[in-house]
Every structure is written in C-alpha cells, then in structure tokens.
Design an enzyme around this catalytic site. Structure first.
Site, short mmCIF file in Angstrom:
data_model
loop_
_atom_site.label_atom_id
_atom_site.label_comp_id
_atom_site.label_asym_id
_atom_site.label_seq_id
_atom_site.Cartn_x
_atom_site.Cartn_y
_atom_site.Cartn_z
N HIS A 163 0.86 -1.19 0.00
CA HIS A 163 0.00 0.00 0.00
C HIS A 163 0.89 1.24 0.00
CE1 HIS A 163 -3.90 -1.88 1.83
NE2 HIS A 163 -3.32 -2.70 0.96
N CYS B 56 -6.44 2.03 5.80
CA CYS B 56 -7.03 0.75 6.23
C CYS B 56 -6.43 0.35 7.57
CB CYS B 56 -6.77 -0.32 5.17
SG CYS B 56 -5.03 -0.82 5.08
N GLU C 27 0.89 3.91 1.82
CA GLU C 27 1.36 4.32 3.15
C GLU C 27 2.53 3.47 3.63
OE1 GLU C 27 -3.28 4.56 3.53
OE2 GLU C 27 -1.81 3.47 2.31
N CYS D 20 -2.55 -0.18 7.44
CA CYS D 20 -1.80 1.08 7.33
C CYS D 20 -1.95 1.91 8.60
CB CYS D 20 -2.26 1.84 6.10
SG CYS D 20 -1.82 0.97 4.57
#
Length: 148
Positions: free
Chosen positions: A52, A82, A54, A85
């Site tokens: 992801h 999410c 992040e 993260c």
C-alpha cells in the site's frame, strides 16, 4: 509547501498508480516541511498485499531518517487508511495524518472502525477531507474505467 501542496503531491503519486492500473492511492511523508518519501499503491506490480502507498512511504522515510521512529513526520494520503496502514502509522509514531477521501469499506478513522481513537501508547492526530473531491474523483474514475 502548505498542507494542500503536500496533498497535491500525494495526488500525483495516486495518478501514477492510476496509469499503472493500480488502485490510485498516493502518499507522501513530510519531515520539517520537506517531503522525504513518496509512494503509490503497487500491490498488483509487486503481488504483495502489503504494498500500500502508506506502507511503502513509511519504509522510505525510515530508511531516509535511519530510524523506525517517525515522530516528527506527517503523512498525507489520498484515501482514509485501512487497518494495516493505520497500525503501521501508529507503530512508526507518525505525528499527524491528513487524508482526502473517506473509505467506507476499509477505513480506520471514519469508515469501519476508529482505530486512531484507541488509546494506544502513541496517539496520532488525524485531519480528514483535505482535497477530498479531487481524491474521491480519481478513485471513482478508476473503478468506473475498470467496470467498463
């Protein structure tokens, strides 16, 4: 660069993801008014569920600063983080998170759960809705294109 400028940099990262046929989420990490890390989603390219924006930006920032503690850093991300993260943000001690679009399916600030409100040892400040329309439009456009 002000907060909107940093979010625009995150949007540029999200646009890269869009062009690469990844879900268009971008992130930048700022340390002492300077961008030290930029990333966008790369799950499909890397075939890695943790790739992801992040997470990738946090890894870059840790490498750049030579520390896992990002206490003096701020994260700008185009979509509400999410659970994975949000956990990484808390664990890496990021001071503040700014995000654009709300994530009703996986979000951990307004969406599904309020993980940033849990009284962990480290508390993260969160500001939502920064360039929300631009962030939402990019994600919506991606999924509309995917469906057609």
């Amino acid at each position: 660069m002000a907060e909107q400028g940093y979010m625009k940099a995150a949007l540029k990262e999200a646009q890269k993801a869009f062009r690469e046929q990844e879900i268009p989420i971008g992130a930048v990490i700022v340390y002492h008014d300077r961008i030290i890390a930029k990333a966008h989603n790369r799950r499909e390219q890397k075939q890695d569920g943790t790739a992801h924006a992040e997470i990738l930006a946090i890894r870059q920032a840790c490498k750049k600063l030579g520390s896992w503690r990002l206490e003096d850093c701020e994260l700008y991300v185009t979509l509400e983080p999410c659970a994975m993260c949000a956990g990484a943000i808390i664990q890496s001690r990021i001071r503040k998170v700014y995000y654009g679009a709300r994530n009703d399916r996986y979000g951990c600030h307004q969406g599904v759960i309020r993980l940033f409100d849990v009284p962990f040892n480290h508390r993260v400040q969160v500001q939502n809705g920064l360039l929300e329309e631009e962030c939402s439009t990019l994600i919506s456009s991606f999924f509309e294109q995917l469906r057609s």
